[in-house]
Motif scaffolding. Structure first.
Motif, PDB file in Angstrom:
ATOM      1  N   UNK A  96       0.872  -1.173   0.000  1.00 15.33           N
ATOM      2  CA  UNK A  96       0.000   0.000   0.000  1.00 15.33           C
ATOM      3  C   UNK A  96       0.907   1.221   0.000  1.00 15.33           C
ATOM      4  N   UNK A  97       1.058   1.830  -1.156  1.00 12.77           N
ATOM      5  CA  UNK A  97       1.973   2.964  -1.261  1.00 12.77           C
ATOM      6  C   UNK A  97       3.400   2.538  -0.981  1.00 12.77           C
ATOM      7  N   UNK A  98       4.004   3.130   0.041  1.00 15.05           N
ATOM      8  CA  UNK A  98       5.407   2.791   0.317  1.00 15.05           C
ATOM      9  C   UNK A  98       5.530   1.809   1.485  1.00 15.05           C
ATOM     10  N   UNK A  99       4.433   1.093   1.729  1.00 16.15           N
ATOM     11  CA  UNK A  99       4.417   0.180   2.872  1.00 16.15           C
ATOM     12  C   UNK A  99       4.080  -1.242   2.434  1.00 16.15           C
ATOM     13  N   UNK A 100       4.788  -2.205   3.028  1.00 14.88           N
ATOM     14  CA  UNK A 100       4.416  -3.606   2.854  1.00 14.88           C
ATOM     15  C   UNK A 100       3.936  -4.131   4.199  1.00 14.88           C
ATOM     16  N   UNK A 101       2.743  -4.700   4.184  1.00 15.95           N
ATOM     17  CA  UNK A 101       2.197  -5.274   5.410  1.00 15.95           C
ATOM     18  C   UNK A 101       2.056  -6.785   5.256  1.00 15.95           C
ATOM     19  N   UNK A 102       2.088  -7.460   6.381  1.00  9.02           N
ATOM     20  CA  UNK A 102       1.719  -8.872   6.426  1.00  9.02           C
ATOM     21  C   UNK A 102       0.341  -8.917   7.082  1.00  9.02           C
ATOM     22  N   UNK A 103      -0.681  -9.236   6.275  1.00  8.32           N
ATOM     23  CA  UNK A 103      -2.054  -9.179   6.796  1.00  8.32           C
ATOM     24  C   UNK A 103      -2.228 -10.217   7.900  1.00  8.32           C
ATOM     25  N   UNK A 104      -3.076  -9.907   8.877  1.00  9.07           N
ATOM     26  CA  UNK A 104      -3.308 -10.914   9.917  1.00  9.07           C
ATOM     27  C   UNK A 104      -4.700 -11.524   9.814  1.00  9.07           C
ATOM     28  N   UNK A 105      -5.472 -11.081   8.838  1.00 11.86           N
ATOM     29  CA  UNK A 105      -6.807 -11.660   8.652  1.00 11.86           C
ATOM     30  C   UNK A 105      -7.274 -11.341   7.241  1.00 11.86           C
ATOM     31  N   UNK A 106      -8.391 -11.905   6.892  1.00 15.54           N
ATOM     32  CA  UNK A 106      -8.980 -11.547   5.595  1.00 15.54           C
ATOM     33  C   UNK A 106     -10.486 -11.478   5.747  1.00 15.54           C
ATOM     34  N   UNK A 107     -11.104 -10.721   4.870  1.00 13.61           N
ATOM     35  CA  UNK A 107     -12.548 -10.597   4.871  1.00 13.61           C
ATOM     36  C   UNK A 107     -13.195 -11.868   4.353  1.00 13.61           C
ATOM     37  N   UNK A 108     -14.523 -11.832   4.216  1.00 13.47           N
ATOM     38  CA  UNK A 108     -15.215 -13.017   3.703  1.00 13.47           C
ATOM     39  C   UNK A 108     -14.719 -13.399   2.306  1.00 13.47           C
ATOM     40  N   UNK A 109     -14.654 -14.694   2.034  1.00  4.68           N
ATOM     41  CA  UNK A 109     -14.239 -15.145   0.707  1.00  4.68           C
ATOM     42  C   UNK A 109     -15.257 -14.645  -0.321  1.00  4.68           C
ATOM     43  N   UNK A 110     -14.745 -14.264  -1.478  1.00  2.00           N
ATOM     44  CA  UNK A 110     -15.602 -13.739  -2.548  1.00  2.00           C
ATOM     45  C   UNK A 110     -15.494 -14.692  -3.734  1.00  2.00           C
ATOM     46  N   UNK A 111     -16.311 -15.745  -3.754  1.00  2.00           N
ATOM     47  CA  UNK A 111     -16.147 -16.754  -4.807  1.00  2.00           C
ATOM     48  C   UNK A 111     -16.138 -16.148  -6.203  1.00  2.00           C
ATOM     49  N   UNK A 112     -15.248 -16.682  -7.011  1.00  2.00           N
ATOM     50  CA  UNK A 112     -15.035 -16.170  -8.367  1.00  2.00           C
ATOM     51  C   UNK A 112     -15.864 -16.991  -9.364  1.00  2.00           C
ATOM     52  N   UNK A 113     -16.030 -16.466 -10.551  1.00  2.00           N
ATOM     53  CA  UNK A 113     -16.666 -17.224 -11.631  1.00  2.00           C
ATOM     54  C   UNK A 113     -15.825 -18.454 -11.968  1.00  2.00           C
ATOM     55  N   UNK A 114     -14.528 -18.373 -11.673  1.00  2.00           N
ATOM     56  CA  UNK A 114     -13.677 -19.567 -11.718  1.00  2.00           C
ATOM     57  C   UNK A 114     -13.615 -20.097 -10.296  1.00  2.00           C
ATOM     58  N   UNK A 115     -14.344 -21.188  -9.998  1.00  2.00           N
ATOM     59  CA  UNK A 115     -14.431 -21.629  -8.612  1.00  2.00           C
ATOM     60  C   UNK A 115     -13.080 -21.987  -8.002  1.00  2.00           C
ATOM     61  N   UNK A 116     -12.070 -22.203  -8.838  1.00  6.93           N
ATOM     62  CA  UNK A 116     -10.747 -22.506  -8.296  1.00  6.93           C
ATOM     63  C   UNK A 116     -10.037 -21.253  -7.814  1.00  6.93           C
TER      64      UNK A 116
END
Lengths: 439, 329
Positions: free
Chosen positions: B145-165
């Protein structure tokens, strides 16, 4: 894997570039499809020959430099980059010469090739007939055995520049009883001013008269002008058709140069088409094709490295509106297509250098470059707006009408050298292994 | 100039092809799509053993890279066999951390190279995706994000894709791993690596679609003959081959440009990305059309490739963004 040129290849490129820079006419020659232009282009072939550049890939004894396929590609890049004239000897050099190298006799090579290289003798092809187009093997013109040679009769057509050319080559039916249509054909060369030959010019779509049909009435062709064995003409001719479809007829340099000019044109318009309000005429700027002497859009050897220098006026990079994004995408596709074709032929040249050969793959080239050529020119005409339709005879035509002229010429691409429908059949059957079917 | 893959590179491709063919990837894809990552992780380990992920990681961090050309070769095979997972993202994370160095590189790169860790990556810039692919399957989700690299500690709900894989999700929170002017440059390089390998993957997808469709039209008969004998069918397949064949050298040239840190690499990558992905997408359209109704079924394995082509086209550089970049100064 690399895309590097050797020091010798770089030197070769510099030599070609310098030579061309000093000699390419600053104003384009008249169209080579007219009598006047044909003569001017023949003279240019002589200039090329004197400099040793008319047939770089041929052996030295016939006027060439023995250049490798890669060096030939380099020369072609420089040739079109310099905006040099079209090659009026194209048919002889790309079709007949490879046939002679493969199937001709030493005597034929010694007799035919030097005058072809110098432009002294210009060759036309005589393949198609009124009833034999894509189905070339159904041709009807006959060659009948006679003492010391053959007597040839029939009709040939769509013979490019035969209205002005000196000699022609083509296939004739020498054995009417052969069991298959493509057997019993013989490959012959003949003068277009021989007794019994009538040449009737046909106006092309661009109005130029250089197309012709040939009426042959009992024309004598001596045995020395048969290439390969009598009856083996189909096999002999197929070696040239692969050349015509493949890289030797339409070198990538032609398209990388055209894509570079298109990019210049696009930048000079500020990313949108010329219109009544734009306040300037495209030909009045440095963007206008041949006279700009611009680069190819990607410097040789380093891919897309630097944009060409001309045409980069202050309007470059202005904010294109929504309609302009569509034009921008088409310009980008032309640039990408030219680069893809260049890289594809580099791979082919590498393959040949490694001892490989090119067969039905040449059909991939034919479809690709012919469609690229049309799309590229259509984009240029759209950028030029009201100026796009102006022909080379219009005093106000941008780039001396080269875009309109190139556009009309490009329309023939999917038709000649085997229609793209035939090429797609070849790709499907020989490269993908699909079954033969009714055409 | 020798613009041809070396014997070693061809052999590497053949090895991966053979391994993936015997692995039965369609079953792995279907498991992955249902949220069962077990078979996918097992395959991931085998790919790591074959050296795939080490190609993006510098030698000082237990990798053998960066080797963009070998990555492109490998990803062609991954696409050909529809291997699931954040493949491009893991390669790009390797490129990102490799450029940045420091503690994060020291901690994560050996794990990425060995296949112990699966990474996802999200680069938040205009026009980019706000999602991290397969965030639920990844051991580390890196966010630029801009000049920062983060290691995320969580994620939001999965957003299934038209490609289920493909299973995207928004990365959330996390700790800062790196910050400063080196970050945007490293992220740009990582995004180029991601675009390159996505292009290579797409080409593999396109080739698989073409191969399967050629097979199908040779054996499917109608009107008493193989449908592959019809010109309308042949010509679509010929066009598919043409597009794939002319995109391939662009992918190789882009890999060479990245290897050499060529200033024009961005344009080469963009040209490769748009050409390869358009070719693969056209191949998917052709494959579906020429299979007819059976192509429009989930149960036919063909669907695994058909549905992959469209998202790859957008991932790591939309066609419009790529075309604009080709013409950029």
């Amino acid at each position: 894997m690399d895309l590097d040129f050797t020091a010798a290849e770089d030197a070769f490129r510099s030599e070609a570039r310098d030579w061309l820079a000093a000699r390419v006419p600053s104003v384009p020659l008249p169209s080579l499809e007219t009598a006047e232009g044909f003569a001017a282009h023949r003279e240019w072939e002589g200039v090329l020959f004197a400099g040793g550049w008319s047939v770089v890939s041929w052996p030295e004894q016939f006027g060439g430099r023995g250049s490798s396929p890669l060096e030939w590609l380099i020369f072609e890049e420089e040739y079109y980059r310099a905006g040099a004239p079209g090659r009026v000897s194209q048919n002889g050099i790309s079709l007949l010469a490879p046939t002679l190298f493969e199937h001709g006799s030493d005597e034929q090579r010694a007799r035919v090739l030097p005058s072809m290289a110098s432009g002294e003798v210009i060759w036309a092809q005589a393949w198609s007939e009124p009833e034999a187009g894509s189905d070339l093997a159904s041709l009807r013109s006959v060659a009948v055995r006679t003492e010391g040679g053959w007597r040839v009769s029939g009709q040939k057509t769509w013979s490019s520049r035969a209205a002005f050319a000196d000699r022609a080559f083509g296939l004739f039916r020498s054995d009417p009883d052969a069991d298959r249509p493509h057997r019993g054909l013989t490959y012959l060369m003949f003068p277009l001013d021989a007794d019994g030959v009538t040449v009737r010019p046909i106006g092309r779509l661009d109005g130029k008269p250089a197309f012709a049909e040939l009426f042959l009435d009992d024309v004598f062709v001596p045995d020395e002008d048969v290439i390969g064995e009598p009856g083996q003409g189909w096999r002999v001719a197929m070696s040239t058709s692969a050349n015509e479809r493949g890289l030797t007829l339409r070198s990538p340099g032609r398209f990388t140069a055209a894509a570079g000019r298109l990019t210049d044109l696009w930048r000079s318009t500020g990313g949108s088409a010329y219109g009544p309000d734009s306040g300037s005429r495209p030909g009045s700027e440095s963007c206008s094709g041949f006279e700009s002497g611009s680069g190819s859009g990607f410097e040789s050897g380093s891919g897309f490295a630097s944009r060409s220098r001309s045409g980069s006026d202050s309007r470059s990079g202005s904010n294109p509106g929504p309609n302009d994004a569509a034009l921008r995408d088409r310009v980008a596709d032309a640039v990408i297509g030219a680069r893809a074709y260049q890289l594809f032929t580099y791979a082919h040249a590498s393959h040949i250098a490694a001892g490989g050969s090119i067969g039905a793959e040449s059909s991939l080239n034919k479809v690709f470059w012919s469609e690229l050529d049309i799309a590229l020119h259509e984009t240029a005409l759209d950028l030029l707006g009201p100026y796009g339709e102006l022909s080379d005879e219009a005093g106000e035509a941008p780039a001396h009408g080269s875009w309109a002229d190139g556009y009309t010429f490009s329309l023939a691409g999917p038709i000649y050298a085997g229609t793209n429908e035939i090429q797609r059949d070849i790709i499907a059957e020989r490269l993908l292994g699909l079954p033969k079917g009714r055409r | 100039m020798r613009f041809l893959l070396s014997d070693e590179q061809r052999e590497f491709a053949r090895t991966l092809d053979g391994m993936l063919r015997s692995a039965g990837t369609p079953g792995v894809v279907r498991s992955w799509a249902s949220g069962d990552h077990g078979p996918g992780r097992a395959l991931w380990a085998r790919l790591a053993e074959a050296g795939v992920f080490a190609l993006a990681v510098p030698e000082e961090h237990e990798g053998v890279g960066p080797l963009p050309l070998e990555l492109a070769v490998a990803f062609g095979e991954l696409g050909r066999h529809a291997v699931p997972g954040p493949l491009a993202e893991t390669a790009a994370a390797g490129a990102l951390l490799g450029r940045l160095g420091g503690d994060a590189a020291h901690v994560w790169l050996p794990q990425l190279a060995s296949g112990k860790a699966v990474a996802s990556l999200c680069v938040l810039w205009p026009g980019g995706s706000p999602y991290a692919l397969d965030a639920d399957a990844a051991d580390a989700v890196f966010v630029v994000d801009g000049d920062t690299v983060r290691l995320a500690d969580a994620h939001g709900p999965m957003q299934p894709s038209a490609d289920p894989a493909r299973r995207p999700a928004r990365p959330l929170g996390g700790v800062v791993l790196a910050q400063g002017p080196a970050v945007p440059a490293a992220a740009a390089y990582a995004a180029d690596v991601a675009a390159l390998v996505t292009a290579a993957q797409a080409l593999g997808v396109g080739r698989a679609l073409l191969e399967r469709t050629v097979q199908y039209v040779r054996q499917r008969t109608q009107f008493g003959v193989a449908v592959g004998s019809f010109q309308a069918v042949k010509h679509r397949l010929a066009d598919t081959l043409i597009a794939l064949e002319f995109a391939q050298p662009l992918v190789h040239a882009a890999a060479l440009a990245l290897t050499a840190d060529d200033p024009a690499a961005g344009r080469e990558v963009a040209a490769a990305k748009v050409s390869a992905c358009e070719a693969a997408y056209a191949a998917a359209r052709t494959a579906l059309q020429l299979h007819g109704a059976v192509g429009y079924t989930e149960e036919l394995d063909l669907s695994l490739w058909i549905r992959k082509a469209r998202p790859l086209r957008t991932a790591w550089g939309t066609p419009a963004a790529c075309r604009a970049r080709v013409l950029a100064d």
